[in-house]
Design an enzyme around this catalytic site. Sequence first.
Site, PDB file in Angstrom:
ATOM      1  N   ARG A 138      11.066 -35.125  29.385  1.00  0.00           N
ATOM      2  CA  ARG A 138      11.288 -36.615  28.028  1.00  0.00           C
ATOM      3  C   ARG A 138      10.796 -36.630  27.527  1.00  0.00           C
ATOM      4  O   ARG A 138      11.068 -37.438  26.330  1.00  0.00           O
ATOM      5  CB  ARG A 138      11.206 -37.239  29.771  1.00  0.00           C
ATOM      6  CG  ARG A 138       9.473 -36.856  30.146  1.00  0.00           C
ATOM      7  CD  ARG A 138       9.258 -37.931  31.463  1.00  0.00           C
ATOM      8  NE  ARG A 138       7.628 -37.625  32.311  1.00  0.00           N
ATOM      9  CZ  ARG A 138       6.940 -36.129  33.048  1.00  0.00           C
ATOM     10  NH1 ARG A 138       8.416 -35.808  32.667  1.00  0.00           N
ATOM     11  NH2 ARG A 138       6.385 -36.580  33.032  1.00  0.00           N
TER      12      ARG A 138
ATOM     13  N   THR B  36      12.643 -42.355  31.962  1.00  0.00           N
ATOM     14  CA  THR B  36      13.431 -41.978  33.247  1.00  0.00           C
ATOM     15  C   THR B  36      13.587 -43.042  34.841  1.00  0.00           C
ATOM     16  O   THR B  36      13.303 -43.827  34.465  1.00  0.00           O
ATOM     17  CB  THR B  36      12.766 -40.203  33.938  1.00  0.00           C
ATOM     18  OG1 THR B  36      11.594 -41.443  34.693  1.00  0.00           O
ATOM     19  CG2 THR B  36      12.050 -40.179  32.297  1.00  0.00           C
ATOM     20  N   LYS B  37      14.834 -42.164  34.992  1.00  0.00           N
ATOM     21  CA  LYS B  37      15.228 -43.083  36.736  1.00  0.00           C
ATOM     22  C   LYS B  37      13.519 -43.043  37.204  1.00  0.00           C
ATOM     23  O   LYS B  37      12.959 -43.837  38.239  1.00  0.00           O
ATOM     24  CB  LYS B  37      15.851 -42.067  37.276  1.00  0.00           C
ATOM     25  CG  LYS B  37      16.745 -42.836  38.867  1.00  0.00           C
ATOM     26  CD  LYS B  37      17.273 -43.849  38.317  1.00  0.00           C
ATOM     27  CE  LYS B  37      17.816 -44.165  39.665  1.00  0.00           C
ATOM     28  NZ  LYS B  37      17.331 -44.528  40.957  1.00  0.00           N
ATOM     29  N   ALA B  38      12.945 -42.478  37.356  1.00  0.00           N
ATOM     30  CA  ALA B  38      11.186 -42.471  38.126  1.00  0.00           C
ATOM     31  C   ALA B  38      10.834 -43.315  37.549  1.00  0.00           C
ATOM     32  O   ALA B  38      10.165 -43.579  38.422  1.00  0.00           O
ATOM     33  CB  ALA B  38      10.945 -40.666  38.301  1.00  0.00           C
ATOM     34  N   ASN B  39      10.967 -43.032  36.336  1.00  0.00           N
ATOM     35  CA  ASN B  39       9.641 -44.953  35.961  1.00  0.00           C
ATOM     36  C   ASN B  39      10.705 -45.928  36.390  1.00  0.00           C
ATOM     37  O   ASN B  39       9.692 -46.583  36.703  1.00  0.00           O
ATOM     38  CB  ASN B  39      10.472 -44.473  34.104  1.00  0.00           C
ATOM     39  CG  ASN B  39       9.112 -44.055  33.305  1.00  0.00           C
ATOM     40  OD1 ASN B  39       9.557 -42.714  32.759  1.00  0.00           O
ATOM     41  ND2 ASN B  39       7.842 -43.062  33.898  1.00  0.00           N
TER      42      ASN B  39
ATOM     43  N   GLU C 199       1.600 -35.653  31.386  1.00  0.00           N
ATOM     44  CA  GLU C 199       0.964 -35.815  32.218  1.00  0.00           C
ATOM     45  C   GLU C 199       0.019 -34.939  33.090  1.00  0.00           C
ATOM     46  O   GLU C 199       0.203 -34.341  33.574  1.00  0.00           O
ATOM     47  CB  GLU C 199       2.514 -36.915  32.755  1.00  0.00           C
ATOM     48  CG  GLU C 199       1.867 -37.936  34.077  1.00  0.00           C
ATOM     49  CD  GLU C 199       0.745 -38.858  32.782  1.00  0.00           C
ATOM     50  OE1 GLU C 199      -0.614 -38.550  32.903  1.00  0.00           O
ATOM     51  OE2 GLU C 199       1.483 -40.179  32.305  1.00  0.00           O
TER      52      GLU C 199
ATOM     53  N   ARG D 172       4.878 -42.758  23.796  1.00  0.00           N
ATOM     54  CA  ARG D 172       5.035 -43.125  25.246  1.00  0.00           C
ATOM     55  C   ARG D 172       6.324 -42.217  25.501  1.00  0.00           C
ATOM     56  O   ARG D 172       7.149 -43.078  24.442  1.00  0.00           O
ATOM     57  CB  ARG D 172       4.957 -43.675  26.754  1.00  0.00           C
ATOM     58  CG  ARG D 172       5.156 -43.329  27.940  1.00  0.00           C
ATOM     59  CD  ARG D 172       4.729 -44.453  28.635  1.00  0.00           C
ATOM     60  NE  ARG D 172       4.697 -44.535  30.293  1.00  0.00           N
ATOM     61  CZ  ARG D 172       4.687 -44.498  31.221  1.00  0.00           C
ATOM     62  NH1 ARG D 172       4.331 -46.283  30.690  1.00  0.00           N
ATOM     63  NH2 ARG D 172       4.916 -44.694  32.205  1.00  0.00           N
ATOM     64  N   HIS D 173       6.783 -41.353  26.350  1.00  0.00           N
ATOM     65  CA  HIS D 173       8.574 -40.879  26.221  1.00  0.00           C
ATOM     66  C   HIS D 173       9.154 -42.414  26.410  1.00  0.00           C
ATOM     67  O   HIS D 173       8.830 -43.124  26.777  1.00  0.00           O
ATOM     68  CB  HIS D 173       8.882 -39.930  26.948  1.00  0.00           C
ATOM     69  CG  HIS D 173       8.246 -39.789  28.697  1.00  0.00           C
ATOM     70  ND1 HIS D 173       8.804 -40.592  29.683  1.00  0.00           N
ATOM     71  CD2 HIS D 173       6.764 -39.661  29.130  1.00  0.00           C
ATOM     72  CE1 HIS D 173       8.503 -40.978  29.934  1.00  0.00           C
ATOM     73  NE2 HIS D 173       7.177 -40.149  30.772  1.00  0.00           N
ATOM     74  N   GLY D 174      10.179 -42.375  26.636  1.00  0.00           N
ATOM     75  CA  GLY D 174      11.449 -42.660  27.106  1.00  0.00           C
ATOM     76  C   GLY D 174      11.852 -43.019  28.718  1.00  0.00           C
ATOM     77  O   GLY D 174      10.842 -42.394  29.544  1.00  0.00           O
TER      78      GLY D 174
END
Length: 208
Positions: A59, A15-18, A81, A11-13
């Site tokens: 991302r 983000t602020k949204a995560n 996604e 999985r990608h690193g």
Amino acid sequence: MADLITLTLLRHGITKANQDKRYLGWTDVPLVPEEVERLSAAQGFGEQFDLCITSDLLRSCQTAGLLCPKLERIEIKEFREMHFGAWEMKTYEDLKRNVGYRSWIDAPESTVPPGGESFQEMQQRINAGFQQLRQEVCRRQSKNILLVAHGGVIRYLLMKLSEEEKSFFNWKVSHDAGVRLTWKIDDWKEARKCISLQEVLLTAKGNG
């Protein structure tokens, strides 16, 4: 020992949204600065691969570039996604009183986000992307492949490629470790399921 081929799903690193627990689908946002630092420090992880494939979203591309700076990377947009439509970048708190959203939470495989895509559409798209991945592996004779993608993509591929009987939401996918799937070469060529799964921490180097 039989000749083997491995595919590591990562999985990608973050983000602020995560961090804010938002539904992050096709919105193109970067990693937070501290993730860039963390992934830059884990470059040894990428040295074990001979092919790196990512979704085309920033991302994922950023994550792949930080982990595999010397390796050519192939972007496959079909590995994006899920498209969350009107619920994109919303949180549970934003949506919890929305009747359609509640229906989707209760029956995600039979309800579609407004303006988004269904689970079936996402699965068909990922299947098409996986065929492209297989073609690249064959063309390049790769043996150790890294796919940097998204939580939903990885959960679906684990359902599709593993013999473990788990539902989509029962697969746990973190930002801190990949999952390495291993095949005998003949099994890979015949599109059979993998023979083993192994968690691979980002701190791992080489084949460790």
